[in-house]
Enzyme design. Sequence first.
Site, mmCIF file in Angstrom:
data_model
loop_
_atom_site.group_PDB
_atom_site.id
_atom_site.type_symbol
_atom_site.label_atom_id
_atom_site.label_comp_id
_atom_site.label_asym_id
_atom_site.label_seq_id
_atom_site.Cartn_x
_atom_site.Cartn_y
_atom_site.Cartn_z
ATOM 1 N N LYS A 13 1.021 -1.199 0.085
ATOM 2 C CA LYS A 13 0.067 0.069 -0.048
ATOM 3 C C LYS A 13 0.688 1.276 -0.155
ATOM 4 O O LYS A 13 0.630 2.245 -0.703
ATOM 5 C CB LYS A 13 -1.044 0.205 1.169
ATOM 6 C CG LYS A 13 -1.853 -1.278 1.308
ATOM 7 C CD LYS A 13 -2.766 -1.020 2.601
ATOM 8 C CE LYS A 13 -2.124 -1.116 3.924
ATOM 9 N NZ LYS A 13 -1.240 -2.534 4.098
ATOM 10 N N ARG A 85 -9.802 0.899 8.737
ATOM 11 C CA ARG A 85 -9.416 -0.345 9.060
ATOM 12 C C ARG A 85 -10.149 -1.374 9.711
ATOM 13 O O ARG A 85 -10.127 -2.390 10.145
ATOM 14 C CB ARG A 85 -8.294 -0.470 10.023
ATOM 15 C CG ARG A 85 -6.765 -1.077 9.494
ATOM 16 C CD ARG A 85 -5.835 -0.708 9.613
ATOM 17 N NE ARG A 85 -4.680 -1.698 9.833
ATOM 18 C CZ ARG A 85 -3.441 -0.905 9.316
ATOM 19 N NH1 ARG A 85 -3.512 0.290 8.655
ATOM 20 N NH2 ARG A 85 -2.551 -1.415 9.528
ATOM 21 N N ARG A 124 11.848 -5.844 4.709
ATOM 22 C CA ARG A 124 11.619 -4.089 4.702
ATOM 23 C C ARG A 124 12.525 -3.282 5.288
ATOM 24 O O ARG A 124 12.797 -3.683 6.631
ATOM 25 C CB ARG A 124 10.265 -3.956 5.244
ATOM 26 C CG ARG A 124 9.771 -2.443 5.044
ATOM 27 C CD ARG A 124 8.526 -2.017 5.226
ATOM 28 N NE ARG A 124 7.922 -2.828 6.189
ATOM 29 C CZ ARG A 124 6.327 -2.777 6.060
ATOM 30 N NH1 ARG A 124 5.749 -2.217 5.343
ATOM 31 N NH2 ARG A 124 5.668 -3.465 7.271
ATOM 32 N N ARG A 157 11.182 -1.762 10.951
ATOM 33 C CA ARG A 157 10.311 -1.320 11.911
ATOM 34 C C ARG A 157 10.237 -2.250 13.030
ATOM 35 O O ARG A 157 10.129 -3.482 12.981
ATOM 36 C CB ARG A 157 8.925 -1.467 11.213
ATOM 37 C CG ARG A 157 8.558 0.123 10.724
ATOM 38 C CD ARG A 157 7.588 0.245 9.588
ATOM 39 N NE ARG A 157 6.326 -0.460 10.073
ATOM 40 C CZ ARG A 157 5.147 -0.528 9.376
ATOM 41 N NH1 ARG A 157 5.108 0.363 8.133
ATOM 42 N NH2 ARG A 157 4.036 -1.053 9.675
ATOM 43 N N ARG A 168 -0.438 -9.200 13.263
ATOM 44 C CA ARG A 168 -1.128 -8.112 12.416
ATOM 45 C C ARG A 168 -1.968 -8.654 11.259
ATOM 46 O O ARG A 168 -2.953 -8.359 10.971
ATOM 47 C CB ARG A 168 -0.077 -7.335 11.644
ATOM 48 C CG ARG A 168 0.721 -6.131 12.734
ATOM 49 C CD ARG A 168 1.967 -5.729 12.252
ATOM 50 N NE ARG A 168 2.029 -5.038 11.034
ATOM 51 C CZ ARG A 168 2.878 -4.771 10.338
ATOM 52 N NH1 ARG A 168 4.180 -5.203 10.686
ATOM 53 N NH2 ARG A 168 2.939 -4.107 9.157
HETATM 54 P P1 AP5 Z 1 4.765 -1.649 1.840
HETATM 55 O O1 AP5 Z 1 4.595 -1.037 0.660
HETATM 56 O O2 AP5 Z 1 5.625 -0.990 2.903
HETATM 57 O O3 AP5 Z 1 3.531 -2.367 2.287
HETATM 58 P P2 AP5 Z 1 2.205 -1.955 3.227
HETATM 59 O O4 AP5 Z 1 0.946 -2.470 2.660
HETATM 60 O O5 AP5 Z 1 2.345 -0.268 3.029
HETATM 61 O O6 AP5 Z 1 2.632 -2.451 4.617
HETATM 62 P P3 AP5 Z 1 2.448 -1.907 6.108
HETATM 63 O O7 AP5 Z 1 3.482 -2.978 7.223
HETATM 64 O O8 AP5 Z 1 2.814 -0.466 6.226
HETATM 65 O O9 AP5 Z 1 1.075 -2.027 6.390
HETATM 66 P P4 AP5 Z 1 0.289 -2.014 7.483
HETATM 67 O O10 AP5 Z 1 -1.180 -1.735 7.070
HETATM 68 O O11 AP5 Z 1 0.410 -3.441 8.510
HETATM 69 O O12 AP5 Z 1 0.872 -1.091 8.535
HETATM 70 P P5 AP5 Z 1 0.592 0.583 8.700
HETATM 71 O O13 AP5 Z 1 1.892 1.483 9.051
HETATM 72 O O14 AP5 Z 1 -0.812 0.808 8.262
HETATM 73 O O15 AP5 Z 1 5.723 -2.902 1.343
HETATM 74 C C1 AP5 Z 1 6.319 -3.807 2.209
HETATM 75 C C2 AP5 Z 1 7.663 -4.523 1.647
HETATM 76 O O16 AP5 Z 1 7.466 -5.183 0.555
HETATM 77 C C3 AP5 Z 1 8.789 -3.038 1.420
HETATM 78 O O17 AP5 Z 1 10.021 -3.548 1.675
HETATM 79 C C4 AP5 Z 1 8.549 -2.898 -0.355
HETATM 80 O O18 AP5 Z 1 9.656 -2.341 -0.738
HETATM 81 C C5 AP5 Z 1 8.028 -4.304 -0.654
HETATM 82 N N1 AP5 Z 1 7.396 -4.348 -1.855
HETATM 83 C C6 AP5 Z 1 6.127 -3.714 -2.218
HETATM 84 N N2 AP5 Z 1 5.642 -3.884 -3.208
HETATM 85 C C7 AP5 Z 1 6.395 -4.889 -3.770
HETATM 86 C C8 AP5 Z 1 6.051 -5.841 -5.002
HETATM 87 N N3 AP5 Z 1 5.150 -5.370 -5.706
HETATM 88 N N4 AP5 Z 1 6.825 -6.630 -5.156
HETATM 89 C C9 AP5 Z 1 8.018 -7.143 -4.162
HETATM 90 N N5 AP5 Z 1 8.307 -6.415 -3.247
HETATM 91 C C10 AP5 Z 1 7.457 -5.281 -2.803
HETATM 92 O O19 AP5 Z 1 0.244 0.083 10.382
HETATM 93 C C11 AP5 Z 1 0.879 0.018 11.525
HETATM 94 C C12 AP5 Z 1 0.202 -0.042 12.857
HETATM 95 O O20 AP5 Z 1 -0.278 1.121 13.093
HETATM 96 C C13 AP5 Z 1 -0.967 -1.287 12.808
HETATM 97 O O21 AP5 Z 1 -0.637 -2.414 13.077
HETATM 98 C C14 AP5 Z 1 -1.638 -0.369 13.687
HETATM 99 O O22 AP5 Z 1 -1.304 -0.885 14.999
HETATM 100 C C15 AP5 Z 1 -1.363 1.137 13.589
HETATM 101 N N6 AP5 Z 1 -2.651 1.705 12.726
HETATM 102 C C16 AP5 Z 1 -2.343 2.178 11.464
HETATM 103 N N7 AP5 Z 1 -3.679 2.620 10.972
HETATM 104 C C17 AP5 Z 1 -4.498 2.264 11.963
HETATM 105 C C18 AP5 Z 1 -6.015 2.406 11.769
HETATM 106 N N8 AP5 Z 1 -6.542 3.038 10.706
HETATM 107 N N9 AP5 Z 1 -6.814 2.052 12.654
HETATM 108 C C19 AP5 Z 1 -6.116 1.244 13.880
HETATM 109 N N10 AP5 Z 1 -4.649 1.034 13.926
HETATM 110 C C20 AP5 Z 1 -4.037 1.588 12.796
#
Ligand code: AP5
Length: 221
Positions: A13, A85, A124, A157, A168
């Site tokens: 994402k 979410r 990552r 991270r 997660r």
């Molecule tokens: P990346 O682009 O970083 O993936 P992502 O989907 O953004 O992953 P996140 O781990 O950031 O998502 P998340 O939803 O768990 O975390 P968030 O920060 O929202 O890609 C991942 C890796 O793969 C990278 O190394 C990239 O280079 C590689 N890659 C990407 N595309 C690729 C491809 N096509 N091929 C190969 N490699 C590829 O949330 C973190 C925490 O915050 C949550 O656990 C929760 O505690 C809290 N939180 C955040 N938002 C909320 C909410 N709305 N409500 C409640 N809690 C929340």
Amino acid sequence: MQAVLLGPPGSGKGTQAAALADRLGFQHLATGDILREEVKNKTKLGMEAKKFMEKGELVPDKLILEMVSSHLKPDVAYLWDGFPRTEEQAVGLDAMLAVRNLSVDVAVLLEVPDAIIIRRISGRLSCPGCGANYHRETLPSKKEGVCDRCGTRLEARTDDRPEVVARRLAVYREQTSPVMRYYEKQGKLVRVNGDQPPENVTAKLAAVFEAAKGKSQKVDG
Ligand code: AP5
């Protein structure tokens, strides 16, 4: 135009939103990035959120909705990443947009198998300075361990530890699946295969967003 990017942790994402936001005239709003900034700055919200984030649990809806509402600017086309979410957050987003005469136009679900997700997350690296994302194998920085954009040292991270990733993924299945159904019922959900090279996913998403933009302009006009 309001677009939501849904998908499990590590589905790409953040990578895709960063590639597409400027190109398509979106502002990228990632609740995870905002929360990590709050944690880094040791704010009251950051201290509260940290307790949930380090366990892989969701931060309570009330805190998230207040945080999003405080960042929302009028007349901005948002690309929402990692939000909503839960169904409560989806309803909350609709309410915030409705007072501005707006609504979500499209919700894209990036589908990636669990085994691939684990490989991606374990490689990552993120930039604590500007939030840019890298991968040790598939998307390395030009100079090892250093951000191409701002020169900050890259880090893994803290919630990318295997036991937290497992939680997660479980939380995603339990609490975020209803969000998919919420948009599906409204005919707004588009599924995209996220298990292909990043540039192929970008091209597919760009086409989906352009089509949705065309539709929303027709409705507005
Ligand atoms: P990346 O682009 O970083 O993936 P992502 O989907 O953004 O992953 P996140 O781990 O950031 O998502 P998340 O939803 O768990 O975390 P968030 O920060 O929202 O890609 C991942 C890796 O793969 C990278 O190394 C990239 O280079 C590689 N890659 C990407 N595309 C690729 C491809 N096509 N091929 C190969 N490699 C590829 O949330 C973190 C925490 O915050 C949550 O656990 C929760 O505690 C809290 N939180 C955040 N938002 C909320 C909410 N709305 N409500 C409640 N809690 C929340």
